[in-house]
Design an enzyme around this catalytic site. Structure first.
Site, PDB file in Angstrom:
ATOM      1  N   GLY A   1       5.553  37.875 -48.733  1.00 39.48           N
ATOM      2  CA  GLY A   1       7.151  37.552 -49.001  1.00 39.48           C
ATOM      3  C   GLY A   1       7.995  38.507 -48.049  1.00 39.48           C
TER       4      GLY A   1
ATOM      5  N   ARG B   1      34.300  40.788 -46.315  1.00 40.14           N
ATOM      6  CA  ARG B   1      33.506  41.605 -45.495  1.00 40.14           C
ATOM      7  C   ARG B   1      34.328  42.413 -44.493  1.00 40.14           C
ATOM      8  NH1 ARG B   1      28.257  42.658 -47.096  1.00 40.14           N
ATOM      9  NH2 ARG B   1      27.672  40.895 -48.467  1.00 40.14           N
TER      10      ARG B   1
ATOM     11  N   GLU C   1      16.531  43.656 -44.607  1.00 37.26           N
ATOM     12  CA  GLU C   1      16.478  42.232 -44.004  1.00 37.26           C
ATOM     13  C   GLU C   1      17.532  42.117 -42.958  1.00 37.26           C
ATOM     14  OE1 GLU C   1      16.328  39.808 -47.235  1.00 37.26           O
ATOM     15  OE2 GLU C   1      14.987  40.950 -48.448  1.00 37.26           O
TER      16      GLU C   1
ATOM     17  N   LEU D   1      12.600  55.194 -54.235  1.00 40.44           N
ATOM     18  CA  LEU D   1      13.886  54.879 -54.821  1.00 40.44           C
ATOM     19  C   LEU D   1      15.084  55.642 -54.638  1.00 40.44           C
ATOM     20  CD1 LEU D   1      12.046  54.673 -58.639  1.00 40.44           C
ATOM     21  CD2 LEU D   1      12.672  52.907 -57.299  1.00 40.44           C
TER      22      LEU D   1
ATOM     23  N   CYS E   1      16.808  44.495 -53.942  1.00 42.39           N
ATOM     24  CA  CYS E   1      16.231  45.689 -54.184  1.00 42.39           C
ATOM     25  C   CYS E   1      17.213  46.705 -54.588  1.00 42.39           C
ATOM     26  CB  CYS E   1      15.609  46.382 -53.077  1.00 42.39           C
ATOM     27  SG  CYS E   1      14.024  45.265 -52.449  1.00 42.39           S
TER      28      CYS E   1
ATOM     29  N   PHE F   1      20.529  56.560 -52.799  1.00 43.26           N
ATOM     30  CA  PHE F   1      21.563  57.023 -51.941  1.00 43.26           C
ATOM     31  C   PHE F   1      22.181  56.212 -51.004  1.00 43.26           C
ATOM     32  CE2 PHE F   1      21.221  62.005 -51.436  1.00 43.26           C
ATOM     33  CZ  PHE F   1      20.535  62.159 -52.820  1.00 43.26           C
ATOM     34  N   LEU F   2      21.549  55.036 -50.709  1.00 47.45           N
ATOM     35  CA  LEU F   2      22.126  54.094 -49.638  1.00 47.45           C
ATOM     36  C   LEU F   2      23.382  53.424 -50.452  1.00 47.45           C
ATOM     37  CD1 LEU F   2      19.116  52.816 -47.596  1.00 47.45           C
ATOM     38  CD2 LEU F   2      21.045  54.099 -46.431  1.00 47.45           C
TER      39      LEU F   2
ATOM     40  N   VAL G   1       3.555  42.732 -53.582  1.00 47.79           N
ATOM     41  CA  VAL G   1       4.195  41.702 -54.455  1.00 47.79           C
ATOM     42  C   VAL G   1       5.365  42.274 -55.027  1.00 47.79           C
ATOM     43  CG1 VAL G   1       1.706  40.923 -55.042  1.00 47.79           C
ATOM     44  CG2 VAL G   1       2.767  42.596 -56.544  1.00 47.79           C
TER      45      VAL G   1
ATOM     46  N   PRO H   1      10.253  42.760 -59.942  1.00 45.37           N
ATOM     47  CA  PRO H   1      11.685  42.329 -60.201  1.00 45.37           C
ATOM     48  C   PRO H   1      12.159  43.127 -61.686  1.00 45.37           C
ATOM     49  CG  PRO H   1      10.145  40.620 -60.792  1.00 45.37           C
ATOM     50  CD  PRO H   1       9.352  41.540 -59.952  1.00 45.37           C
TER      51      PRO H   1
HETATM   52  P1  NAD Z   1       9.034  38.633 -52.318  1.00 47.64           P
HETATM   53  O1  NAD Z   1       9.293  38.103 -53.729  1.00 47.64           O
HETATM   54  O2  NAD Z   1       9.415  37.982 -51.322  1.00 47.64           O
HETATM   55  O3  NAD Z   1       7.570  38.300 -52.124  1.00 47.64           O
HETATM   56  C1  NAD Z   1       6.364  38.647 -53.090  1.00 47.64           C
HETATM   57  C2  NAD Z   1       5.319  37.899 -53.040  1.00 47.64           C
HETATM   58  O4  NAD Z   1       4.241  38.087 -53.865  1.00 47.64           O
HETATM   59  C3  NAD Z   1       5.553  36.338 -53.400  1.00 47.64           C
HETATM   60  O5  NAD Z   1       5.460  35.264 -52.529  1.00 47.64           O
HETATM   61  C4  NAD Z   1       4.801  36.145 -54.604  1.00 47.64           C
HETATM   62  O6  NAD Z   1       4.218  34.803 -54.919  1.00 47.64           O
HETATM   63  C5  NAD Z   1       3.534  37.083 -54.305  1.00 47.64           C
HETATM   64  N1  NAD Z   1       2.607  37.403 -55.434  1.00 47.64           N
HETATM   65  C6  NAD Z   1       3.083  37.980 -56.546  1.00 47.64           C
HETATM   66  N2  NAD Z   1       2.007  38.281 -57.406  1.00 47.64           N
HETATM   67  C7  NAD Z   1       0.960  37.885 -56.663  1.00 47.64           C
HETATM   68  C8  NAD Z   1      -0.300  37.887 -56.911  1.00 47.64           C
HETATM   69  N3  NAD Z   1      -0.898  38.298 -58.056  1.00 47.64           N
HETATM   70  N4  NAD Z   1      -1.313  37.378 -56.010  1.00 47.64           N
HETATM   71  C9  NAD Z   1      -0.928  36.942 -54.633  1.00 47.64           C
HETATM   72  N5  NAD Z   1       0.427  36.766 -54.346  1.00 47.64           N
HETATM   73  C10 NAD Z   1       1.402  37.308 -55.257  1.00 47.64           C
HETATM   74  O7  NAD Z   1       9.191  39.921 -52.501  1.00 47.64           O
HETATM   75  P2  NAD Z   1       9.707  41.177 -51.429  1.00 47.64           P
HETATM   76  O8  NAD Z   1      11.075  41.014 -50.987  1.00 47.64           O
HETATM   77  O9  NAD Z   1       8.643  40.649 -50.269  1.00 47.64           O
HETATM   78  O10 NAD Z   1       9.206  42.408 -52.058  1.00 47.64           O
HETATM   79  C11 NAD Z   1       8.221  42.930 -52.407  1.00 47.64           C
HETATM   80  C12 NAD Z   1       8.239  44.369 -52.590  1.00 47.64           C
HETATM   81  O11 NAD Z   1       8.594  45.240 -51.500  1.00 47.64           O
HETATM   82  C13 NAD Z   1       9.014  44.774 -53.958  1.00 47.64           C
HETATM   83  O12 NAD Z   1       8.525  45.782 -54.892  1.00 47.64           O
HETATM   84  C14 NAD Z   1      10.483  45.255 -53.140  1.00 47.64           C
HETATM   85  O13 NAD Z   1      11.361  45.923 -54.070  1.00 47.64           O
HETATM   86  C15 NAD Z   1       9.791  45.923 -52.096  1.00 47.64           C
HETATM   87  N6  NAD Z   1      10.503  45.806 -50.659  1.00 47.64           N
HETATM   88  C16 NAD Z   1      11.390  44.971 -50.288  1.00 47.64           C
HETATM   89  C17 NAD Z   1      12.262  44.924 -49.282  1.00 47.64           C
HETATM   90  C18 NAD Z   1      12.861  43.749 -48.647  1.00 47.64           C
HETATM   91  O14 NAD Z   1      13.678  43.878 -47.885  1.00 47.64           O
HETATM   92  N7  NAD Z   1      12.965  42.602 -49.259  1.00 47.64           N
HETATM   93  C19 NAD Z   1      12.262  46.223 -48.429  1.00 47.64           C
HETATM   94  C20 NAD Z   1      11.507  47.126 -48.983  1.00 47.64           C
HETATM   95  C21 NAD Z   1      10.697  47.001 -49.979  1.00 47.64           C
HETATM   96  C1  UGA Z   2      17.907  47.828 -48.301  1.00 46.06           C
HETATM   97  C2  UGA Z   2      17.749  49.347 -47.440  1.00 46.06           C
HETATM   98  O1  UGA Z   2      18.418  49.274 -46.510  1.00 46.06           O
HETATM   99  C3  UGA Z   2      16.190  49.440 -46.998  1.00 46.06           C
HETATM  100  O2  UGA Z   2      16.009  50.539 -46.107  1.00 46.06           O
HETATM  101  C4  UGA Z   2      15.267  49.081 -47.915  1.00 46.06           C
HETATM  102  O3  UGA Z   2      13.910  48.995 -47.654  1.00 46.06           O
HETATM  103  C5  UGA Z   2      15.532  47.750 -48.853  1.00 46.06           C
HETATM  104  O4  UGA Z   2      16.845  47.937 -49.276  1.00 46.06           O
HETATM  105  C6  UGA Z   2      14.674  47.440 -50.069  1.00 46.06           C
HETATM  106  O5  UGA Z   2      14.014  48.383 -50.441  1.00 46.06           O
HETATM  107  O6  UGA Z   2      14.660  46.292 -50.334  1.00 46.06           O
HETATM  108  P1  UGA Z   2      18.526  45.457 -47.427  1.00 46.06           P
HETATM  109  O7  UGA Z   2      18.940  45.214 -48.991  1.00 46.06           O
HETATM  110  O8  UGA Z   2      17.579  44.285 -46.931  1.00 46.06           O
HETATM  111  O9  UGA Z   2      17.813  46.918 -47.198  1.00 46.06           O
HETATM  112  O10 UGA Z   2      19.882  45.566 -46.791  1.00 46.06           O
HETATM  113  P2  UGA Z   2      20.979  46.478 -46.548  1.00 46.06           P
HETATM  114  O11 UGA Z   2      21.091  46.502 -44.992  1.00 46.06           O
HETATM  115  O12 UGA Z   2      20.535  47.870 -46.918  1.00 46.06           O
HETATM  116  O13 UGA Z   2      22.201  45.787 -47.328  1.00 46.06           O
HETATM  117  C7  UGA Z   2      22.118  45.928 -48.691  1.00 46.06           C
HETATM  118  C8  UGA Z   2      23.296  45.166 -49.038  1.00 46.06           C
HETATM  119  O14 UGA Z   2      24.594  46.306 -48.763  1.00 46.06           O
HETATM  120  C9  UGA Z   2      24.261  43.957 -48.456  1.00 46.06           C
HETATM  121  O15 UGA Z   2      24.626  43.038 -49.378  1.00 46.06           O
HETATM  122  C10 UGA Z   2      25.112  44.482 -47.485  1.00 46.06           C
HETATM  123  O16 UGA Z   2      26.028  43.509 -46.939  1.00 46.06           O
HETATM  124  C11 UGA Z   2      25.742  45.994 -48.286  1.00 46.06           C
HETATM  125  N1  UGA Z   2      26.399  46.590 -47.276  1.00 46.06           N
HETATM  126  C12 UGA Z   2      25.464  47.411 -46.485  1.00 46.06           C
HETATM  127  C13 UGA Z   2      27.742  46.980 -47.468  1.00 46.06           C
HETATM  128  O17 UGA Z   2      28.241  46.365 -48.230  1.00 46.06           O
HETATM  129  N2  UGA Z   2      28.157  48.206 -46.674  1.00 46.06           N
HETATM  130  C14 UGA Z   2      27.482  48.505 -45.799  1.00 46.06           C
HETATM  131  O18 UGA Z   2      27.957  49.664 -45.143  1.00 46.06           O
HETATM  132  C15 UGA Z   2      26.208  48.593 -45.913  1.00 46.06           C
END
Ligand code: NAD
Ligand code: UGA
Length: 463
Positions: free
Chosen positions: A12, A443, A166, A222, A277, A227-228, A91, A94
């Site tokens: 993902g 925004r 992202e 977490l 997240c 904090f963010l 993985v 949620p």
């Molecule tokens: P995502 O939903 O984009 O990807 C997860 C993938 O795992 C899916 O494609 C799903 O099909 C796959 N999956 C689930 N169970 C599986 C299994 N048993 N075997 C093989 N594949 C399996 O999720 P994501 O955004 O990549 O987030 C993943 C984790 O990372 C979450 O815990 C999230 O909180 C954390 N995280 C996400 C971000 C972000 O920016 N999206 C940043 C930091 C941390």
């Molecule tokens: C956030 C954290 O920034 C990452 O460090 C972390 O790894 C990630 O969550 C995660 O655990 O998934 P992300 O959600 O991808 O990253 O993007 P952010 O840049 O944090 O923005 C999150 C949301 O806050 C967006 O909707 C953004 O538009 C909003 N935002 C951000 C504001 O409204 N104001 C700001 O000043 C900054």
């Protein structure tokens, strides 16, 4: 001996980009990313790298460089687990939608499935790395499953949370503020930590690689997100006060951001934070605090979510109120649907909730987002289950390009801060709209006085 084969479960938003960078920076390591989702894996393997399933600036070039060399995407989960010395679990985790902790706790069913699959397949000792964001003490559960259902092989569990955001994932991964690795204090635990440090040390300087114990690492992730998100809710709370008092939230943010103790980042008032997240992780934190009986701690953090929900609702209410208390059959153009710019991810985007409120008031929504399809917009609305799917189809108009979306609209709402919105021909948009023509800038990205000169009624969050 150094690691030569890595497997990552979950292709993902985290697994894909993270592994692409490891593969790029460590050509000596074979990296295989596996997923159950065949469509997703097929897209990662698409001959045309522009079709990979995740849009992140710079990512397709890196995939192009490493794919087929030492980066592989596959649905053969067992083979990849079997071959790897180090297995990342990336993985999704949620918010639970059923049972105990529904709506609050993280759903760990995918994590448990991974642990069971690793236990079943592994015939040699392995290092298992938690990359997903997990409740504190999850490693204990993973270890228990691995030790009790495995083939007698030894596992080390590390916590290595991901901090990428992202839209800037590639830059965040190439130049991380820090890499955090938590592991056991035993000799084996320390060896496992070192093995992972050695992987990152291929491109991250060692003073940015922090090692700690597993529980501190899990909880730090977490805490960082809490904090963010808290900063955003704090500035959003001030934005409402600014609107009542004539202060300008951008000016307030600038003034406080110059205090080096506060700092300038994450002070942009908005229609509310989205993304997969922040909300999920804070709800999880609240749940954990409550489960230890720490009600004041839980209430404190829950307020960040309450404020964020309020901000989204406040934005939609303001649109209705300003458009003479009715949006029934009025066309409202949405510029942006993704939760932030430079991503195609729409999970928990504020746009979904604002649209849902306005559709409940019988508005017609015309969405344009450079990276989001109509199909995705409808799927997001259907997921809320506020009304029948065909009502959503009837309420969301076509959106081939921004000018078409705005044509004949009563109002334009900015829901994502895509750079291109600033450069549109706003005179042309104004000329094509119903009068008076309104812009609701969720925004704070447009130049309000320029728009007012054209004739728009302009309202931004916090001013
Ligand atoms: P995502 O939903 O984009 O990807 C997860 C993938 O795992 C899916 O494609 C799903 O099909 C796959 N999956 C689930 N169970 C599986 C299994 N048993 N075997 C093989 N594949 C399996 O999720 P994501 O955004 O990549 O987030 C993943 C984790 O990372 C979450 O815990 C999230 O909180 C954390 N995280 C996400 C971000 C972000 O920016 N999206 C940043 C930091 C941390
Ligand atoms: C956030 C954290 O920034 C990452 O460090 C972390 O790894 C990630 O969550 C995660 O655990 O998934 P992300 O959600 O991808 O990253 O993007 P952010 O840049 O944090 O923005 C999150 C949301 O806050 C967006 O909707 C953004 O538009 C909003 N935002 C951000 C504001 O409204 N104001 C700001 O000043 C900054």
């Amino acid at each position: 001996m150094g690691i030569t084969k890595i497997c990552c479960i979950g292709a993902g938003y985290v697994g894909g980009p993270t592994m692409a960078i490891i593969a790029q920076k460590c050509p000596q390591i074979q990296v295989t990313v596996v997923d159950l989702n065949e469509e997703r894996i097929a897209a990662w393997n698409d001959e045309d790298v522009n079709n990979i399933p995740i849009y992140e600036p710079g990512l397709s070039d890196i995939v192009k460089e490493a794919r087929g060399r030492n980066l592989f995407f596959s649905t053969d989960v067992e083979k990849a687990i079997d071959e790897a010395q180090m297995i990342f679990i990336s993985v999704n985790t949620p918010t639970k939608t059923y049972g105990k902790g529904k709506g609050m706790a993280a759903d760990l069913k995918f994590i448990e499935l991974c642990a069971r699959q690793i236990a079943k397949v592994a015939k040699e000792n392995k290092i298992v790395v938690e990359k997903s964001t997990l409740p504190v003490r999850t490693a204990e559960a993973i270890k228990s499953i691995l030790d009790n259902t495995g083939n007698g092989v030894k596992f080390q569990i590390l916590s290595n949370p991901e901090f990428l955001a992202e839209g800037t994932a590639v830059q965040d991964l190439l130049n991380p503020d820090r890499i955090l690795i938590g592991g056991d204090t035993t000799e084996e635990g320390q060896k496992a930590i070192q093995a992972l440090v050695d992987v990152y040390a291929n491109w991250v300087s060692e003073d940015r690689i922090l090692t700690t114990n597993v529980w501190s690492s899990e909880l730090s992730k977490l805490t960082a997100n809490a904090f963010l998100a808290q900063r955003i809710s704090s500035i959003n709370a001030m934005s409402e006060l600014c609107e009542k008092t004539g202060a300008d939230v951008n000016e307030v943010a600038r003034a406080i951001g110059m205090d080096s103790r506060i700092g300038p980042k994450f002070l942009k008032a908005s229609v509310g934070f989205g993304g997969s997240c922040f909300q999920k992780d804070i709800l999880n934190l609240v749940y954990i605090a409550k489960s230890y009986g720490l009600n004041e701690v839980a209430d404190y953090w829950e307020q960040v979510i309450i404020m964020n929900d309020h901000q989204k609702r406040r934005f939609s209410n303001n649109i209705v109120k300003t458009l003479y208390n009715t949006v029934s059959d009025k066309k409202i153009a949405f510029l942006g649907w993704a939760f932030k710019k430079d991503t195609n991810d729409t999970r928990e985007s504020a746009a979904i909730y604002v649209a849902d409120d306005l559709i409940s008031e019988n508005a017609k929504i015309a969405v344009y987002d450079p990276k989001v399809s109509r199909k995705k917009v409808l799927a997001d609305l259907d997921y809320l289950q506020s009304r029948a799917a065909d009502e959503n189809v009837n309420s969301v108009l076509s959106f081939e390009n921004p000018y078409e979306a705005c044509f004949n609209a009563h109002a334009v709402a900015i829901l994502t801060e895509w750079d291109e919105f600033v450069n549109y021909d706003w005179q042309k948009i104004y000329d094509s709209m119903q009068k008076p023509a309104f812009v609701f800038d969720g925004r704070n990205i447009l130049n309000g006085s320029d728009l007012e000169k054209i004739g728009f009624v302009y309202q931004a969050i916090g001013s």
